[in-house]
Design a protein around this motif. Structure first.
Motif, short mmCIF file in Angstrom:
data_model
loop_
_atom_site.label_atom_id
_atom_site.label_comp_id
_atom_site.label_asym_id
_atom_site.label_seq_id
_atom_site.Cartn_x
_atom_site.Cartn_y
_atom_site.Cartn_z
N GLN A 6 -18.69 -6.86 -12.21
CA GLN A 6 -17.93 -8.05 -12.55
C GLN A 6 -16.46 -7.81 -12.23
O GLN A 6 -15.89 -6.83 -12.70
CB GLN A 6 -18.07 -8.37 -14.05
CG GLN A 6 -19.51 -8.66 -14.46
CD GLN A 6 -19.65 -9.05 -15.92
OE1 GLN A 6 -19.02 -8.45 -16.79
NE2 GLN A 6 -20.48 -10.05 -16.19
N LYS A 7 -15.86 -8.68 -11.43
CA LYS A 7 -14.45 -8.51 -11.08
C LYS A 7 -13.62 -9.61 -11.72
O LYS A 7 -14.01 -10.78 -11.69
CB LYS A 7 -14.28 -8.52 -9.55
CG LYS A 7 -12.84 -8.37 -9.09
CD LYS A 7 -12.21 -9.68 -8.67
CE LYS A 7 -10.71 -9.57 -8.45
NZ LYS A 7 -10.10 -10.85 -8.04
N PHE A 8 -12.49 -9.23 -12.31
CA PHE A 8 -11.61 -10.21 -12.95
C PHE A 8 -10.23 -10.16 -12.30
O PHE A 8 -9.61 -9.10 -12.22
CB PHE A 8 -11.50 -9.93 -14.45
CG PHE A 8 -12.81 -10.12 -15.17
CD1 PHE A 8 -13.18 -11.35 -15.68
CD2 PHE A 8 -13.70 -9.06 -15.28
CE1 PHE A 8 -14.40 -11.54 -16.30
CE2 PHE A 8 -14.93 -9.23 -15.91
CZ PHE A 8 -15.28 -10.47 -16.42
N ARG A 150 -2.90 -7.35 -0.29
CA ARG A 150 -2.93 -8.36 -1.35
C ARG A 150 -4.33 -8.97 -1.48
O ARG A 150 -5.00 -9.22 -0.48
CB ARG A 150 -1.89 -9.47 -1.08
CG ARG A 150 -0.46 -9.01 -1.00
CD ARG A 150 -0.01 -8.22 -2.22
NE ARG A 150 -0.18 -8.86 -3.50
CZ ARG A 150 0.75 -9.61 -4.10
NH1 ARG A 150 1.91 -9.80 -3.52
NH2 ARG A 150 0.53 -10.14 -5.28
N GLY A 151 -4.71 -9.15 -2.73
CA GLY A 151 -6.03 -9.72 -2.99
C GLY A 151 -7.15 -8.70 -2.83
O GLY A 151 -8.34 -9.05 -2.85
N GLY A 152 -6.79 -7.41 -2.70
CA GLY A 152 -7.76 -6.37 -2.36
C GLY A 152 -8.78 -6.03 -3.43
O GLY A 152 -9.79 -5.37 -3.15
N SER A 153 -8.55 -6.48 -4.67
CA SER A 153 -9.52 -6.14 -5.73
C SER A 153 -10.90 -6.76 -5.48
O SER A 153 -11.92 -6.20 -5.90
CB SER A 153 -9.03 -6.64 -7.09
OG SER A 153 -7.84 -6.02 -7.42
N ASP A 154 -10.91 -7.90 -4.81
CA ASP A 154 -12.22 -8.51 -4.48
C ASP A 154 -13.02 -7.52 -3.63
O ASP A 154 -14.22 -7.33 -3.82
CB ASP A 154 -12.03 -9.80 -3.65
CG ASP A 154 -11.29 -10.89 -4.41
OD1 ASP A 154 -11.37 -10.89 -5.65
OD2 ASP A 154 -10.65 -11.74 -3.76
N THR A 155 -12.31 -6.89 -2.68
CA THR A 155 -12.98 -5.94 -1.79
C THR A 155 -13.44 -4.70 -2.57
O THR A 155 -14.52 -4.16 -2.31
CB THR A 155 -12.03 -5.54 -0.64
OG1 THR A 155 -11.44 -6.73 -0.13
CG2 THR A 155 -12.77 -4.84 0.47
N ALA A 208 -7.88 -19.94 2.23
CA ALA A 208 -8.43 -20.19 0.89
C ALA A 208 -8.44 -18.86 0.13
O ALA A 208 -9.29 -18.02 0.34
CB ALA A 208 -9.83 -20.77 0.97
N GLN A 209 -7.47 -18.73 -0.76
CA GLN A 209 -7.17 -17.43 -1.37
C GLN A 209 -8.22 -16.99 -2.39
O GLN A 209 -8.21 -15.85 -2.85
CB GLN A 209 -5.79 -17.62 -2.00
CG GLN A 209 -5.34 -16.67 -3.00
CD GLN A 209 -4.18 -17.30 -3.80
OE1 GLN A 209 -3.79 -18.46 -3.62
NE2 GLN A 209 -3.64 -16.53 -4.71
N VAL A 210 -9.16 -17.89 -2.71
CA VAL A 210 -10.09 -17.61 -3.82
C VAL A 210 -10.89 -16.32 -3.59
O VAL A 210 -11.23 -15.63 -4.55
CB VAL A 210 -10.99 -18.86 -4.09
CG1 VAL A 210 -11.84 -19.21 -2.89
CG2 VAL A 210 -11.83 -18.67 -5.31
#
Ligand code: ADP
Ligand code: ASP
Ligand code: MG
Length: 402
Positions: A6-8, A150-155, A208-210
């Motif tokens: 689970q990623k937050f 930036r946004g790397g936690s999704d990865t 789309a940054q989501v």
């Protein structure tokens, strides 16, 4: 029993109340009998604030030191979330990227994950602990801390899910899923039930940054099904997977990217080799070029325009300046006040007239198109940045609201 990642994101853990909200989601998943690995981003605007703090001291600081600074944001959020989970009475351990086995390239501030060696995570799961991992960071072969961009936690989340063959990878965020346009900007945007990797990859790449585009790339490569959902509202989210079972929508979304600059070189000799010269110069500096437009020659001269990411505009300008002098071109213009608006959809492959419909929407809104690029599943246009939000709304209305 399943293994669930689970990623937050930052807004989901922005303050104490939100941290406890996440702790409750995580512990209820654990109570259902699952192994749970949680990946978190830095709280709220922490990463932006850290960047500003660094710039105050030294705007030209080395990327190594910038990574050392930026990685601190996630260290704060993992410890706070672990403390909240402890308080709810559950066994938990927080791990930094290197402890969780994230080995990356040494390209500081935009490192690539080479592999995840999740031995420590496994050990902690075997002890029945909930494992909270810092997203966005890893360690290079030189033992230096790296960040993933930036946004790397999704990865980070998708990489753990792949390395551990997780049964489910959930990306919790501050909206209820992936929408047909940014739901914060377009009030009639619709939540998608599901979307294919390819379409999501285009949407993410086109602004789309989501979801971070690398995370989608990795999910596709390892066939990890993603669920994008809200940490604040209990509702079904959007599933990102290989094939969307839904009837093929003509287009699945509209995206906006303002991180673009347009460079035009005027009066280039209309002879073989001149396009090669400029673009080889740019590629030797690792500057990616996106849309390219060349005019028909007139009086032995032509114009070449192209777009680059805004943060490479200054480097590109230097290349172009040298080029203009060397080949005796007339002049060049750099414009950073532009935006790229795109429509994405697997359905457009087999439908004529999709681009026309987009252009009609822009015409109705009296918005001028500067450049156009198309592929099988997308159409992008470059326009004035001041028109960007209006363009997204007009195009969205044309495709989804009529
Ligand atoms: P997180 O901090 O959870 O990683 P982000 O801010 O990175 O969240 O991404 C979520 C944001 O992405 C939303 O708040 C929304 O404004 C924006 N967004 C842009 N395009 C879309 C889209 N097509 N669908 C959903 N959200 C979008
Ligand atoms: N905290 C990092 C950022 O703001 C990583 C992330 O949020 O995914 O970019
Ligand atoms: Mg994000």
């Amino acid at each position: 029993m399943s293994l669930i990642v689970q990623k937050f994101g930052g807004s989901s853990v922005a303050n104490a109340e939100r941290v406890f909200n996440v702790a409750r989601i995580v512990t209820s998943t654990y109570d259902e009998g699952n192994d749970v690995v949680v990946v978190v981003s830095a709280q709220g605007d922490t990463t932006d604030d850290l960047i500003a703090k660094g710039n105050e001291i030294n705007p030209n600081a080395s990327k190594r030191e910038r990574d050392m600074l930026l990685s601190a944001g996630e260290q704060i959020s993992i410890s706070l979330l672990a403390m909240a989970i402890e308080k709810l009475g559950y066994p938990v351990v927080s791990l930094l990227g290197w402890q969780a086995g994230f080995q990356t390239s040494s390209a500081h501030t935009s490192a690539r994950i080479k592999r995840v060696v999740p031995n420590r995570i496994r050990k902690e799961l075997d002890k029945k602990c909930i494992v909270v991992v810092a997203g966005f960071q890893g360690i290079s072969k030189y033992d230096d801390i790296t960040t993933l961009g930036r946004g790397g936690s999704d990865t980070s989340a998708v990489a753990i899910a792949a390395a551990m063959h997780a049964d489910l990878c959930q990306i919790y965020t501050d909206v209820e899923g992936v929408y047909t346009a940014d739901p914060r900007k377009v009030k009639n945007a619709r939540k998608l039930k599901d979307i294919s990797y390819d379409e999501m990859l285009e949407l993410a790449t086109l602004g789309a940054q989501v979801l971070n585009n690398r995370s989608v790339e990795m999910a596709k490569k390892y066939n990890i099904e993603l669920e994008v959902l809200s940490s604040l509202v209990k509702a079904p989210g959007t599933i990102v997977k290989e094939k969307s079972k839904m009837e093929k929508m003509l287009i699945s979304g509209v995206a906006k990217d303002t991180d673009v600059a347009r460079i035009s070189v005027i009066g280039v000799p209309d002879e073989p080799g001149f396009a090669f010269k400029i673009f080889s110069k740019l590629s030797s500096k690792n500057i990616n070029v996106d849309i390219i437009l060349q005019s028909i020659g007139h009086n032995g001269k032509k114009d070449i325009s192209f777009t680059v990411a805004k943060d490479r505009a200054a480097d590109a300008e230097k290349c172009v300046q040298d080029y203009v002098e060397n080949v005796n071109a007339k002049d060049f213009i750099v414009n950073t006040e532009v935006a790229k608006i795109s429509i994405v959809g697997a359905g457009m492959e087999s439908h004529a007239g999709v681009a026309t419909k987009m252009f009609e929407a822009l015409y109705d809104a009296q918005i001028n198109i500067q450049m156009i690029a198309t592929s099988e599943i997308k159409v992008s246009v470059l326009i004035d940045k001041k028109d960007a939000d209006r363009a997204v709304s007009a195009i969205h209305e044309k495709f989804f609201e009529q």
